[in-house]
Design an enzyme around this catalytic site. Structure first.
Site, PDB file in Angstrom:
ATOM      1  N   CYS A  30      87.171 -30.451 -58.049  1.00  0.00           N
ATOM      2  CA  CYS A  30      87.324 -30.392 -56.600  1.00  0.00           C
ATOM      3  C   CYS A  30      87.548 -28.982 -56.068  1.00  0.00           C
ATOM      4  CB  CYS A  30      88.489 -31.274 -56.173  1.00  0.00           C
ATOM      5  SG  CYS A  30      88.454 -32.915 -56.910  1.00  0.00           S
TER       6      CYS A  30
ATOM      7  N   HIS B 131      94.418 -28.855 -49.122  1.00  0.00           N
ATOM      8  CA  HIS B 131      93.606 -29.689 -50.014  1.00  0.00           C
ATOM      9  C   HIS B 131      93.709 -31.135 -49.556  1.00  0.00           C
ATOM     10  CE1 HIS B 131      91.329 -30.707 -53.507  1.00  0.00           C
ATOM     11  NE2 HIS B 131      92.288 -31.459 -54.014  1.00  0.00           N
TER      12      HIS B 131
ATOM     13  N   HIS C 178      86.593 -36.837 -49.194  1.00  0.00           N
ATOM     14  CA  HIS C 178      86.670 -35.890 -50.308  1.00  0.00           C
ATOM     15  C   HIS C 178      85.277 -35.780 -50.918  1.00  0.00           C
ATOM     16  CE1 HIS C 178      88.042 -33.351 -53.340  1.00  0.00           C
ATOM     17  NE2 HIS C 178      89.049 -34.036 -53.840  1.00  0.00           N
TER      18      HIS C 178
END
Length: 402
Positions: free
Chosen positions: A162, A294, A331
């Site tokens: 990620c 994040h 995401h």
């Protein structure tokens, strides 16, 4: 050597829109793209949610080009072509070896992998499709981005789950600072809305059943999305020499590893990455006005990120604006921090903090100003983008208004 690296063009597409302008408009308004996934190949996963690109824009690529690409590569190429147009970047024999590309990817060409598995294991095919191997390699997106306009400078893929896009951006900045290139196209791409990937994330038991609610007390987990975003990075001198419009400066980057656990997050790694970023950018903690978190929407990640921000910024943590745009674009794994780059650059340019959408209840363990639901006008000079990945690899990038 000139260490200043600036952004002169951006491109992107995701569930929010098919260019960087429409993506930013949706982010700014807190308009979520999360909803039921309509992909007919997902079989029993049709009830799952995600942030899906409903239709690709006209991209001008012929069938020979697209037939050699998995979806994640195609998304990267579309975003890169928009970024190059936005930057009014001309590529010819005189500069082709001074322009490169780096694309962050969290997984790989799962659309091609799954299609071949189904053909071989379920449908009785005797051989895989001929271009399967070059389609699925994680570096395929960077290679395809380079081939479309003819970039012959430094080109490679970056994969760190990620955090991939922020690592790609940081690596591209290094190429320019080291004098290996004058211009780099950098960002990330991901197309994870396929059966095998979704089943894998489902097994981790961190997928939200309804929507993504970062930092809200009633958050229930991650929602996956697809997309890509790319930026044209240039040395300041090169951009000034050709009269390019400078959108923002990349002031610095900080990288670290938790060295702790393959899935569980830790505080120390994110703290080290944020501190390293501030040091590289020659910034004080008090200089940061906005932090794009994040902010995945899991219980552990959001609490640990809040604790890390407090440790780095101390009393200033309560003065900064913080938000997670994953609440609207979901995401997108390796592409997430590239999309969040768009949020940071446009927030600096317009003086608007994009909100954390879907926020309903304060969490005592997440007690910063997360800009719930409504955008906020604020004069912004510096923005940070956090990317903390599974496996404990962390990358933070600082953007400065020019």
């Amino acid at each position: 050597m000139d260490r200043r690296v600036v952004i002169t063009g951006m491109g992107g597409l995701c569930g929010l829109g098919t260019n960087h302008t429409s993506i930013w408009e949706a982010m700014r308004e807190g308009r979520s793209a999360i909803g039921p996934i309509a992909n007919s190949d997902l079989h029993e996963l049709k009830g799952m949610i995600g942030a899906e690109i409903k239709a690709l824009p006209e991209h001008g690529l012929n069938s020979k080009q697209t037939n050699s690409m998995d979806r994640f590569s195609l998304l990267a190429v579309i975003a890169a072509r928009e970024a190059a147009r936005h930057a009014e970047l001309s590529i010819d024999e005189g500069n082709t070896y001074r322009i490169g590309a780096m694309v962050g990817v969290g997984v790989c060409g799962w659309e091609a992998i799954e299609g071949n598995y189904r053909a071989l294991l379920l449908d009785g095919a005797r051989r895989a499709a001929i271009l399967t191997a070059p389609k699925v390699m994680p570096s395929a997106a960077a290679a395809q981005v380079s081939m479309s306009p003819g970039l012959r400078g430094p080109v490679f893929g970056v994969t760190s789950a990620c955090a991939s896009a922020n690592h790609a951006i940081a690596s591209a900045v290094d190429q320019i600072r080291l004098g290996r290139a004058d211009v780099m196209l950098a960002g990330g791409s991901e197309a994870p809305l396929v059966w095998g990937v979704l089943k894998s994330w489902e097994a981790l038991r961190i997928l939200a059943p309804d929507t993504c609610r970062p930092f809200s007390a009633d958050r229930k987990g991650v929602v996956l999305g697809e997309g890509a975003a790319m930026a044209v990075l240039e040395s300041y001198q090169h951009a000034a020499r050709r009269g390019a419009t400078i959108l923002a400066e990349i002031a610095g980057a900080g990288l670290s590893a938790d060295a702790f656990d393959i899935v569980a997050p830790a505080v120390e790694g994110p703290v080290a990455a944020m501190r390293a970023c501030l040091s590289d950018a020659e910034l004080n903690a008090e200089d940061v006005d906005y932090l794009n978190a994040h902010g995945t929407g899991t219980r552990a990640n959001d609490q640990i990120e809040t604790a890390a921000i407090k440790r780095v910024f101390r009393h200033h943590a309560n003065s900064m604006s913080v938000s997670s745009t994953k609440s609207v674009h979901a995401h997108c794994l390796g592409a997430s921090s590239a999309l969040e780059m768009i949020a940071c650059v446009m927030a600096l340019r317009e003086g608007v903090v994009p909100p954390t959408a879907n926020y309903r209840e304060p969490d005592p363990a997440c007690d910063l100003d997360f800009t719930p639901n409504v955008p906020r006008e604020r004069k912004l000079h510096v923005a940070l983008s956090n990317a903390f990945a599974m496996g404990g690899t962390n990358a933070v990038v600082a953007f400065k208004r020019v």
